[in-house]
Design an enzyme around this catalytic site. Structure first.
Site, mmCIF file in Angstrom:
data_model
loop_
_atom_site.group_PDB
_atom_site.id
_atom_site.type_symbol
_atom_site.label_atom_id
_atom_site.label_comp_id
_atom_site.label_asym_id
_atom_site.label_seq_id
_atom_site.Cartn_x
_atom_site.Cartn_y
_atom_site.Cartn_z
ATOM 1 N N ASP A 152 2.695 -10.179 -10.345
ATOM 2 C CA ASP A 152 2.427 -11.573 -9.991
ATOM 3 C C ASP A 152 3.298 -12.531 -10.786
ATOM 4 O O ASP A 152 3.796 -13.510 -10.249
ATOM 5 C CB ASP A 152 0.942 -11.903 -10.204
ATOM 6 C CG ASP A 152 0.108 -11.444 -9.013
ATOM 7 O OD1 ASP A 152 0.547 -11.681 -7.877
ATOM 8 O OD2 ASP A 152 -0.960 -10.841 -9.224
ATOM 9 N N HIS A 167 0.804 -1.214 0.000
ATOM 10 C CA HIS A 167 0.000 0.000 0.000
ATOM 11 C C HIS A 167 0.840 1.269 0.000
ATOM 12 O O HIS A 167 0.634 2.181 -0.793
ATOM 13 C CB HIS A 167 -0.836 0.047 1.288
ATOM 14 C CG HIS A 167 -2.229 -0.413 1.106
ATOM 15 N ND1 HIS A 167 -2.978 -0.055 0.022
ATOM 16 C CD2 HIS A 167 -3.023 -1.184 1.874
ATOM 17 C CE1 HIS A 167 -4.158 -0.606 0.128
ATOM 18 N NE2 HIS A 167 -4.225 -1.309 1.253
ATOM 19 N N GLU A 204 -0.147 -13.624 -15.820
ATOM 20 C CA GLU A 204 0.608 -13.481 -14.575
ATOM 21 C C GLU A 204 0.943 -14.821 -13.931
ATOM 22 O O GLU A 204 1.525 -14.867 -12.857
ATOM 23 C CB GLU A 204 -0.112 -12.554 -13.589
ATOM 24 C CG GLU A 204 -1.609 -12.622 -13.567
ATOM 25 C CD GLU A 204 -2.264 -11.467 -12.789
ATOM 26 O OE1 GLU A 204 -1.573 -10.593 -12.266
ATOM 27 O OE2 GLU A 204 -3.503 -11.484 -12.694
ATOM 28 N N CYS A 260 1.223 -4.186 -17.471
ATOM 29 C CA CYS A 260 0.634 -3.266 -16.500
ATOM 30 C C CYS A 260 1.157 -3.474 -15.078
ATOM 31 O O CYS A 260 0.596 -2.958 -14.137
ATOM 32 C CB CYS A 260 -0.889 -3.348 -16.521
ATOM 33 S SG CYS A 260 -1.517 -4.967 -16.030
HETATM 34 C C1 PEP Z 1 0.255 -7.541 -11.612
HETATM 35 O O1 PEP Z 1 0.159 -8.616 -11.008
HETATM 36 O O2 PEP Z 1 1.283 -7.175 -12.195
HETATM 37 C C2 PEP Z 1 -0.869 -6.599 -11.654
HETATM 38 C C3 PEP Z 1 -0.823 -5.530 -12.411
HETATM 39 O O3 PEP Z 1 -1.927 -6.856 -10.854
HETATM 40 P P1 PEP Z 1 -1.938 -6.593 -9.271
HETATM 41 O O4 PEP Z 1 -0.706 -5.803 -8.928
HETATM 42 O O5 PEP Z 1 -3.193 -5.864 -8.990
HETATM 43 O O6 PEP Z 1 -1.912 -7.994 -8.738
HETATM 44 MG MG MG Z 2 -1.740 -9.346 -10.384
#
Ligand code: PEP
Ligand code: MG
Length: 587
Positions: A460, A189, A436, A507
């Site tokens: 992930d 966070h 992921e 992302c």
């Molecule tokens: C990721 O896993 O890279 C992702 C963008 O999703 P989150 O960080 O919400 O798990």
């Molecule tokens: Mg993720």
């Protein structure tokens, strides 16, 4: 000097404000008789401030997220106004001569012990509310907000065990220049909040609260993950100079907001924003994002006492779409589980391995009603995007195999048929997967036949590939996006998507990290989605790198077998390519 994980770039010099000092070193002072009245007054003043603040927050959150979400803060307000709460605190101040902070600490301890014995989930959740309320009061009681706070010189560096989201909101009006977290890492966070606000931050600094107290002079170096306590004057002045350059650079980059993002040889790159809600969507617009690459919808559920209804979701999705007219908005379905739990979706027991367990799309499949509600709301909102000349895309988290993608597509088609039968306004949308899970990376060519687009969730993907928890500082040396195994996996996926001519975005956090960006560019990736505050610097970096340079740098980096050496090599390359951006690099 203390070393942690650099999570948000830049440098900051300021005065320490230890936000949870009270919990680490509870106040042992006993009040003198003539101090009691003043302590009571200070407690009441702090409580009134907290009540007023919660009222504003309840309203703000209701407007931005929904009434039920606003209720969380309204409940906090009513806890504070409960006469029994105040009676207890006053009793300890008067009868036992505890300071107000110590009294709050005792209240929390007593309730924690009480709730620890209950198996009632609802009551268990209330301890989190109480902790938040007590933390807020302690914050108002602390030196920083008293009139005497003028004694705390200059801008602040917040030192916390783990910064809570509501603490971050409460800090909104204070001049916070840096954040240091005892726990957490890249994706915690505090890290996400710091990056969102463009504040240098270091996480995972083991035991730091034992070495710093409020009022100490502190330097945060978000490039190398360093925290310096009470530095020598010459060190402080060198860092102040760097800090001025950092501010100057940020202002300069913000001016590029409306320029297109192009590499040195004129190749366009797409810079999109990751958002959690409407406030981030506004930031995305302000930073020049050309669309939303990832809307993490779980925030809607996490701040909600029950499952948010279709109309409520629809209205939030429409608000986000209206913030980005003419652009693409990629909405990700609920990604809950792992470290994020919502009791009303059946998280009643602790799993042994939550990140490998019942999370994300796996959980959505078992709650078809809730899932369908979300799908309906997204398809209906998509019609609004079309009217505005934009487009919604729908993306599914943690797809592991072909069966899951086939199943989810069928569900969407059923929902579309149902909306059509009802005569509802809706639009069909591209359906994509988040990549992921390593198994999906291995099977990418097959999966590409059944998806409309792919978005790599590198946060992930890296933790699963390296078998190293993304939130555990003890294994953060392994959970590294520049690890050779990660780079090879990414190259494999990017090549496959480009060959199949399927749209591809990345992302995860690495999209906004300069060292990773250059390598991804070299692999042929052209679409990146990141925290809005990174967009200006990545745009500037792109303008300093040609695609041929990036490909050559990648070729050399892939010959290096150790992560640390890849890191160093990329540090050298960045200083060569864009020396003006050295301050924004995180090592
Ligand atoms: C990721 O896993 O890279 C992702 C963008 O999703 P989150 O960080 O919400 O798990
Ligand atoms: Mg993720």
């Amino acid at each position: 000097m203390h070393k942690g994980i650099a999570v948000s770039p830049g440098v900051a010099v300021g005065t320490a404000y230890c936000i949870r000092e009270i919990f680490v070193n509870p106040d042992t002072k006993r009040l003198e008789s003539d101090e009691i009245t003043r302590e009571l007054e200070q407690y009441e003043a702090a409580r009134d401030k907290a009540v007023a603040e919660l009222r504003v927050m309840a309203q703000k959150v209701s407007e931005q997220v929904g009434n039920d979400a606003g209720q969380i803060f309204a409940v906090h307000e009513s806890m504070l106004r409960d006469p029994a709460f105040t009676r207890r605190i006053r009793g300890w101040i008067v009868d036992e001569r505890l300071t107000a902070s110590a009294a709050l600490h005792r209240l929390l301890e007593e309730f924690s012990a009480l709730f620890a014995r209950t198996r009632d989930e609802y009551l268990g959740e209330r301890i989190a509310d109480l902790r938040d309320v007590v933390t807020r009061l302690s914050y108002h009681l602390s030196d920083v907000l008293k009139p005497a706070s003028t004694a705390l010189p200059g801008p602040l560096i917040v030192i916390a065990e783990e910064l809570l989201p509501s603490q971050a909101v409460a800090l909104g009006n204070v001049d916070v220049r840096g954040i240091v977290n005892q726990g957490g890492s890249q994706t915690s966070h505090a890290a996400i909040i710091a990056r969102g606000r463009g504040i240098p931050a270091v996480c995972g600094v083991d035991g730091i609260l034992q070495y710093i107290k409020t009022g100490d002079s502190v330097i945060v170096d978000g490039r190398d993950g360093l925290v310096l306590v009470n530095p020598a004057p010459e060190t402080a002045s060198a860092y102040r100079k760097l800090e001025r350059e950092f501010f100057h650079l940020k202002d300069q980059l913000a001016e590029n907001r409306d320029h297109p993002a192009l590499t040195l040889d004129g190749e366009p790159v797409e810079l999109l924003a990751n958002i959690n809600g409407i406030a981030d969507a506004q930031a995305a617009h302000a930073m020049g994002a050309t669309g939303i690459g990832l809307f993490r919808t779980e925030y809607l559920y996490l701040t909600h006492p029950t499952v948010p209804g279709e109309e409520e979701q629809l209205s939030i999705y429409r608000d986000i779409i209206e913030q980005s007219p003419k652009h693409q908005v990629t909405i990700r379905t609920l990604d809950i589980g792992g470290d994020k739990t919502v009791p009303y979706l059946g998280h009643t027991h602790q799993e042994a391995n939550p990140f490998l367990g019942w999370r994300s799309i796996r959980l959505s499949f078992e709650h078809p009603q809730f899932f369908n509600t979300q799908l309906r709301a997204v398809l209906r909102a998509a019609a609004r995007a079309e009217q505005l000349g934009g487009q919604v895309r729908l993306m599914f988290p943690m797809i592991t195999n072909v069966e899951e993608m086939v199943r989810v597509k069928k569900m969407v088609h059923r929902v579309a048929a149902q909306l059509s039968r009802e005569g509802q306004e809706f639009a069909n949308v591209p359906l994509g997967m988040m990549l992921e899970v390593p198994a999906a990376a291995v099977m990418i060519r097959t999966l590409l036949r059944i998806v409309d687009f792919v978005s790599i969730g590198s946060n992930d993907l890296v933790q699963y590939l390296m078998a190293a928890d993304r939130d555990n500082p003890k294994v953060s040396h392994l959970c590294q996006p520049l690890a050779p195994a990660v780079l090879r996996t990414l190259r494999h996926v990017i090549r496959a998507c480009n060959k199949a001519q399927k749209p591809l975005t990345l992302c995860g956090e690495m999209a906004g990290q300069p060292r990773a960006f250059v390598l991804l560019l070299g692999m042929g990736l052209r679409s990146f989605s990141m925290s809005p505050s990174f967009i200006p610097s990545i745009k500037e970096l792109a303008a300093h790198v040609s695609t041929a340079d990036a490909a050559e740098i990648l070729r050399l980096a892939l010959r290096i077998p150790q992560t640390q050496r890849v890191q160093e090599f990329m540090g050298v390359q960045l200083r060569r390519l864009a020396p003006n951006l050295a301050l924004l690099d995180t090592g």
